[in-house]
Design an enzyme around this catalytic site. Sequence first.
Site, mmCIF file in Angstrom:
data_model
loop_
_atom_site.group_PDB
_atom_site.id
_atom_site.type_symbol
_atom_site.label_atom_id
_atom_site.label_comp_id
_atom_site.label_asym_id
_atom_site.label_seq_id
_atom_site.Cartn_x
_atom_site.Cartn_y
_atom_site.Cartn_z
ATOM 1 N N CYS A 144 3.259 8.592 1.124
ATOM 2 C CA CYS A 144 3.650 7.710 2.219
ATOM 3 C C CYS A 144 3.883 6.325 1.628
ATOM 4 O O CYS A 144 2.989 5.758 1.011
ATOM 5 C CB CYS A 144 2.522 7.676 3.257
ATOM 6 S SG CYS A 144 2.781 6.463 4.551
ATOM 7 N N CYS A 172 -1.621 -1.917 15.328
ATOM 8 C CA CYS A 172 -1.320 -1.732 13.901
ATOM 9 C C CYS A 172 -1.786 -2.911 13.065
ATOM 10 O O CYS A 172 -1.546 -4.075 13.402
ATOM 11 C CB CYS A 172 0.184 -1.531 13.733
ATOM 12 S SG CYS A 172 0.674 -1.288 12.022
ATOM 13 N N CYS A 190 3.440 -4.202 16.773
ATOM 14 C CA CYS A 190 2.761 -3.151 17.536
ATOM 15 C C CYS A 190 1.281 -3.511 17.658
ATOM 16 O O CYS A 190 0.641 -3.897 16.677
ATOM 17 C CB CYS A 190 2.931 -1.792 16.858
ATOM 18 S SG CYS A 190 4.644 -1.267 16.802
ATOM 19 N N CYS A 208 -3.210 2.130 8.496
ATOM 20 C CA CYS A 208 -2.146 1.481 7.738
ATOM 21 C C CYS A 208 -2.429 -0.006 7.568
ATOM 22 O O CYS A 208 -2.733 -0.689 8.529
ATOM 23 C CB CYS A 208 -0.822 1.583 8.482
ATOM 24 S SG CYS A 208 -0.554 3.170 9.217
ATOM 25 N N CYS A 212 5.155 -6.824 8.333
ATOM 26 C CA CYS A 212 6.059 -6.260 9.340
ATOM 27 C C CYS A 212 6.165 -7.250 10.489
ATOM 28 O O CYS A 212 5.216 -7.970 10.786
ATOM 29 C CB CYS A 212 5.473 -4.940 9.840
ATOM 30 S SG CYS A 212 6.494 -4.106 11.082
ATOM 31 N N GLU A 222 0.821 -1.217 0.000
ATOM 32 C CA GLU A 222 0.000 0.000 0.000
ATOM 33 C C GLU A 222 0.848 1.256 0.000
ATOM 34 O O GLU A 222 1.890 1.298 0.655
ATOM 35 C CB GLU A 222 -0.765 0.054 1.326
ATOM 36 C CG GLU A 222 -2.132 -0.507 1.298
ATOM 37 C CD GLU A 222 -2.811 -0.314 2.648
ATOM 38 O OE1 GLU A 222 -3.124 -1.330 3.266
ATOM 39 O OE2 GLU A 222 -3.006 0.830 3.077
#
Length: 349
Positions: free
Chosen positions: A105, A119, A116, A333, A112, A92
Amino acid sequence: MKADIKSLDLRELTAFVEILGEKPFRAKQIYQWLHVKQVSSFEEMTNISKAFVEKLKEEAELVTLSMEEVQESKIDGTRKYLFGLEDGNVIESVLMRYKHGNSVCISSQVGCRMGCRFCASTLDGLVRNLRPSEMLDQIYQIGKDIGERISNVVVMGTGEPMDNFENLLKFIELLTDENGLNISQRNLTVSTCGIVPRMKELAEKKLQITLALSLHASTQEKRLQLMPVANKYEIHEVIDACRYYFEKTGRRVTFEYSLVGGVNDTDTDVKNLCALIEGLNCHVNLIPVNPIKERTFVSPDSSVTLAFKNKLEKNGINVTIRREMGRDIDGACGQLRKRYMGQQKGRLA
Ligand code: SAH
């Protein structure tokens, strides 16, 4: 394996061209086609001989992302892009339009591994690192799509850039190169969850880019509840790395602080936060947490957010509340990618 030609800097490209038996000046021509004119095939390089184009096709690959989906916000013109990579993965990127210019961005990894808690990008873990060419092409494709110059870039999409450090450095070099797109270092922000050794290494490069730290808590204990990376790097160590970054580069550090209702938005948090970042030349960016359906976190009332801001200001801290962009399109995100992957799974089943 074919060379990833869009990830080579001019020096490397020159060596590559010479190995293929061509004159060094060809490298500059090819570099221009790749990074200024941003062509998507070798055939478009019209000042390169047919024979050399054939050789390039044999020896090199030209990484180009495919635009799979675009969503545009009716509120503020924010555009969310879903790009396909050659291996079938998707990533994205987001375009935000501001008065001072167009900001993109980008993602730095597919998925990932930082975990977190709030997220969406990390829910399925890390798939792989993005190559410099794949980071660059997000910006090139968006620039072409809107037919306007991109003036700002933030590495704040999916992924932890400091977990893909070598590729990040090469990306920065290519993006800010005067022979390429030539984006000013000052218009580039790299956001990290706080990988201390890499933050220090970046500081020592003495670049003029902005470092943003995802702080999100005022104490080690609270940070641990939100960010597993805090197990590895204690909060004071991370703040010290920010101080070091400022000392080496003279660049004011940004702290990102996602406000989570009832978790990190109290008066005690204000007090602890002020003590934590005391004397540091910084800017705090408050982001009301964007709820994701997999978690129960909620954003505080806007009155709480505003009060939090005012209290920090009273303590002499520079602070802004991040304007929410593209509220009407797949918000936080990683949510667009996640929805898309869910659909693909549905289709295969
Ligand atoms: N890995 C890097 C960059 C990607 S995340 C980092 O941690 O900084 C970009 C920013 O968005 C980080 O500050 C991250 O903590 C924040 N973020 C992620 N999910 C969010 C959510 N649901 N609501 C608010 N901020 C979020």
